[in-house]
Design a protein around this motif. Structure first.
Motif, mmCIF file in Angstrom:
data_model
loop_
_atom_site.group_PDB
_atom_site.id
_atom_site.type_symbol
_atom_site.label_atom_id
_atom_site.label_comp_id
_atom_site.label_asym_id
_atom_site.label_seq_id
_atom_site.Cartn_x
_atom_site.Cartn_y
_atom_site.Cartn_z
ATOM 1 N N VAL A 297 25.464 119.218 92.484
ATOM 2 C CA VAL A 297 24.701 120.196 93.374
ATOM 3 C C VAL A 297 24.572 121.558 92.505
ATOM 4 O O VAL A 297 23.442 122.024 92.563
ATOM 5 N N ALA A 298 25.531 121.969 91.786
ATOM 6 C CA ALA A 298 25.446 123.112 91.269
ATOM 7 C C ALA A 298 24.711 123.010 89.751
ATOM 8 O O ALA A 298 23.970 123.905 89.625
ATOM 9 N N LEU B 244 10.067 123.563 95.691
ATOM 10 C CA LEU B 244 10.959 122.877 94.735
ATOM 11 C C LEU B 244 10.172 122.093 93.692
ATOM 12 O O LEU B 244 9.320 121.073 94.290
ATOM 13 N N GLY B 245 10.667 122.271 92.603
ATOM 14 C CA GLY B 245 10.240 121.571 91.301
ATOM 15 C C GLY B 245 11.094 120.553 91.135
ATOM 16 O O GLY B 245 11.956 120.601 90.219
ATOM 17 N N THR B 246 10.791 119.155 91.647
ATOM 18 C CA THR B 246 11.471 118.138 91.561
ATOM 19 C C THR B 246 11.839 117.699 90.031
ATOM 20 O O THR B 246 13.018 117.232 89.648
ATOM 21 N N GLY B 247 10.686 117.806 89.274
ATOM 22 C CA GLY B 247 10.697 117.476 87.838
ATOM 23 C C GLY B 247 12.121 118.016 87.117
ATOM 24 O O GLY B 247 12.651 117.590 86.103
ATOM 25 N N SER B 248 11.926 119.466 87.185
ATOM 26 C CA SER B 248 12.856 120.478 86.583
ATOM 27 C C SER B 248 14.362 120.065 86.957
ATOM 28 O O SER B 248 15.218 120.388 86.179
ATOM 29 N N VAL B 249 14.404 119.932 88.101
ATOM 30 C CA VAL B 249 15.781 119.458 88.978
ATOM 31 C C VAL B 249 16.249 118.122 88.025
ATOM 32 O O VAL B 249 17.387 118.235 87.609
ATOM 33 N N ALA C 205 22.227 121.021 89.625
ATOM 34 C CA ALA C 205 20.602 120.828 90.050
ATOM 35 C C ALA C 205 20.025 122.254 90.594
ATOM 36 O O ALA C 205 18.767 122.646 90.324
ATOM 37 N N GLY C 206 20.889 123.329 90.878
ATOM 38 C CA GLY C 206 20.356 124.644 91.139
ATOM 39 C C GLY C 206 19.420 124.801 92.154
ATOM 40 O O GLY C 206 18.576 125.661 92.178
ATOM 41 N N ILE C 207 19.599 123.885 93.377
ATOM 42 C CA ILE C 207 18.528 124.032 94.288
ATOM 43 C C ILE C 207 19.082 125.157 95.395
ATOM 44 O O ILE C 207 20.061 125.051 95.788
ATOM 45 N N ARG C 208 18.203 126.211 95.417
ATOM 46 C CA ARG C 208 18.546 127.181 96.463
ATOM 47 C C ARG C 208 18.204 126.961 97.611
ATOM 48 O O ARG C 208 17.139 126.558 98.135
ATOM 49 N N LEU C 209 19.374 127.228 98.584
ATOM 50 C CA LEU C 209 19.157 126.918 100.174
ATOM 51 C C LEU C 209 18.167 128.106 100.740
ATOM 52 O O LEU C 209 18.258 129.253 100.128
ATOM 53 N N GLY C 210 17.181 127.532 101.445
ATOM 54 C CA GLY C 210 16.227 128.518 101.853
ATOM 55 C C GLY C 210 14.886 128.379 101.202
ATOM 56 O O GLY C 210 13.912 129.200 101.297
ATOM 57 N N LEU C 211 14.994 127.922 100.007
ATOM 58 C CA LEU C 211 13.665 127.693 99.074
ATOM 59 C C LEU C 211 12.687 126.861 100.099
ATOM 60 O O LEU C 211 13.002 125.811 100.603
ATOM 61 N N PRO C 212 11.373 127.607 100.081
ATOM 62 C CA PRO C 212 10.380 126.412 100.796
ATOM 63 C C PRO C 212 10.409 125.140 100.107
ATOM 64 O O PRO C 212 10.364 125.089 98.966
ATOM 65 N N MET C 213 10.468 124.023 100.818
ATOM 66 C CA MET C 213 10.255 122.800 100.183
ATOM 67 C C MET C 213 9.207 122.501 99.324
ATOM 68 O O MET C 213 9.350 121.924 98.398
#
Length: 219
Positions: A43-44, A57-62, A46-54
């Motif tokens: 999870v850390a 989300l850049g799935t490729g960069s994650v 991945a760096g996905i910020r909670l509250g980010l509009p779905m």
């Protein structure tokens, strides 16, 4: 005109819902497929910020960030509407252990280091090559041989040595040494080994040489 205004209004509402409202934002991150790497570390990274509009989300960069983790072979990141991101991890599977300077490094089938520790991992054969790694031909040959072994033979494999890619040797847990040679013809060589071990000529042998399947020797 009224229809056009209605369409523009609906598009504006849709854009607000997707980008500006709190209705469709990331509220949870789900991780599957992990055993070697802790979920919190995934999870850390991945760096996905909670509250980010779905929708933002850049799935490729994650996925690119996660695939830089040594334990990860591949990963798939998906939006699960309305508010969940799912990270499906395919971990690398340790195939052998390499001992260096008192530590054991676990390598997967591609020669990539997956994990390391002070003690030998149970159940993994030890690999002995001059320069272990994913670009070393001897390493890749030894891993290919180990990966092609039938289950019964693989279960007895204690050590695999490869001075060169063409001179792979197997040390079995019961003391038998098998001079395997280059990768390939695994099923044929395995049958020869089992046949010889059951014969009078091979019953007391400590070494079986199947590097040339046409001329098998024992000693």
């Amino acid at each position: 005109m009224c229809v056009a205004l209605l369409v523009l209004g609906l598009l504006g509402v849709l854009a607000w819902v997707l980008l500006g409202s709190r209705l469709l934002v990331v509220r949870s991150v789900e991780v599957t497929g992990t055993e070697l790497v802790p979920r919190d570390r995934v999870v850390a990274t991945a760096g996905i910020r909670l509250g980010l509009p779905m929708v933002r989300l850049g799935t490729g960069s994650v996925e690119a960030r996660l695939e830089r983790m040594r334990e990860v072979e591949s990963v798939r990141v998906e939006r699960r509407w309305p508010a969940t991101v799912r990270i499906a991890v395919r971990e690398r599977v340790p195939a052998v252990a390499v001992e260096r300077a008192g530590r054991f490094y676990q390598l997967d089938r591609h020669g990539v280091t997956v994990a390391d520790g002070a003690s030998r991992p149970p159940g993994l054969p030890v690999l002995s090559v001059a320069s272990p790694g994913p670009t070393d031909a001897a390493t890749l040959a030894a891993l290919r041989v180990a990966g092609e072994l039938p289950r019964e033979l693989a279960a007895r494999l204690a050590r695999v040595e490869a001075p060169t890619p063409e001179t792979v040797t197997l040390r079995l847990s019961d003391g038998l040494t098998v001079v395997w040679g280059a990768p390939g013809r695994a099923a044929e060589k395995a049958r020869l080994i089992e046949t010889l071990r059951g014969s009078a000529a091979g019953r007391g042998a400590r070494t079986i040489d199947v590097s040339s399947a046409e001329v098998v020797t024992t000693r």
